[in-house]
Write an enzyme that holds these catalytic residues in place. Sequence first.
Site, PDB file in Angstrom:
ATOM      1  N   SER A 226       1.573  -5.502  -3.181  1.00 53.47           N
ATOM      2  CA  SER A 226       1.991  -4.897  -4.441  1.00 53.47           C
ATOM      3  C   SER A 226       0.770  -4.408  -5.232  1.00 53.47           C
ATOM      4  O   SER A 226       0.040  -3.536  -4.764  1.00 53.47           O
ATOM      5  CB  SER A 226       2.833  -5.895  -5.237  1.00 53.47           C
ATOM      6  N   SER A 227       0.492  -4.966  -6.388  1.00 52.59           N
ATOM      7  CA  SER A 227      -0.701  -4.561  -7.134  1.00 52.59           C
ATOM      8  C   SER A 227      -1.961  -4.806  -6.317  1.00 52.59           C
ATOM      9  O   SER A 227      -2.932  -4.032  -6.384  1.00 52.59           O
ATOM     10  CB  SER A 227      -0.783  -5.325  -8.464  1.00 52.59           C
TER      11      SER A 227
END
Length: 290
Positions: A136-137
């Site tokens: 994700s991030s």
Amino acid sequence: MLYSTLLAIPAFAATAFSAQLTQVTNYNNNAKAKPGMWVYVPDKIQTDALVVAIHSCQSSAQKYFANSKIPWHQGSDRKGYVTVWPSSTTECWDVSSKASLSHDGGGDSNAIANMIKYAITQYKIDPKKVYVTGGSSGAMMSNVLAATYPDLISAISLYSGVPAGCFVSASGAAAAWNNTCSGGQSTASAQKWGDVVRGMYPSYNGTRPRMQIWHGSVDGTLSPKNYDETIKQWTNVFGVSGTPTSSKPDTPERNYRMDDFGGNVEGIWAVGVGHSVPSHLDASEAWFGL
């Protein structure tokens, strides 16, 4: 916004390890950004390789390490490589400001690069065996690091991210959320996406890290369209066709498809999987050559 992993290897249950996740308070960081650095050195070092594992939003090095669904310290115990676990000071990693989207710009990417440099010296790492992964991030930051510090990294395995530079902030804000990108509306030609990467380190003309890109077909957080845009980006950077040279269905498991675009870009499309694409330690380690 974390992703799942393999089942634990049975041998771990019967083995006690004394190694612990340890904070490095001074990693010679001259960047304005000051994320924390944590390191896991296995009881028995068997290789001079380093894996940098970058957490997702609303997490930290400690939480990511302790999450039973994140396999990298297990891989470290099994194969004897050192792992570094950066810890963000913001809710998500800064993949939006010019500071972080530039080589030596002073942002989060600069600070993580300093962690890598510190680890290479401190733990006698082979500079050609530095690998980065994240979800994700953390996947977004993995992509940004591939663009801003290609000289420090040999290979990337990222799960559920977006193209490098997709989250750029018009206001220049750090760690800003970008709904246009997350929603899959940031589309461009392969050439333009490749130019974004090249623009983050304009003077660089050396080798680039090999890119392994995972994404779920029903990701509701970061649109599956970001997979296509990321493939466009890195096939252009490597100067290869966006058409796979080979495609393997049901690999590495049923309903997954592994597409190779030459030897430097690999995409894994997970049909029916959402934002939590299961982390596949064996497949990522194989990509790294571990």
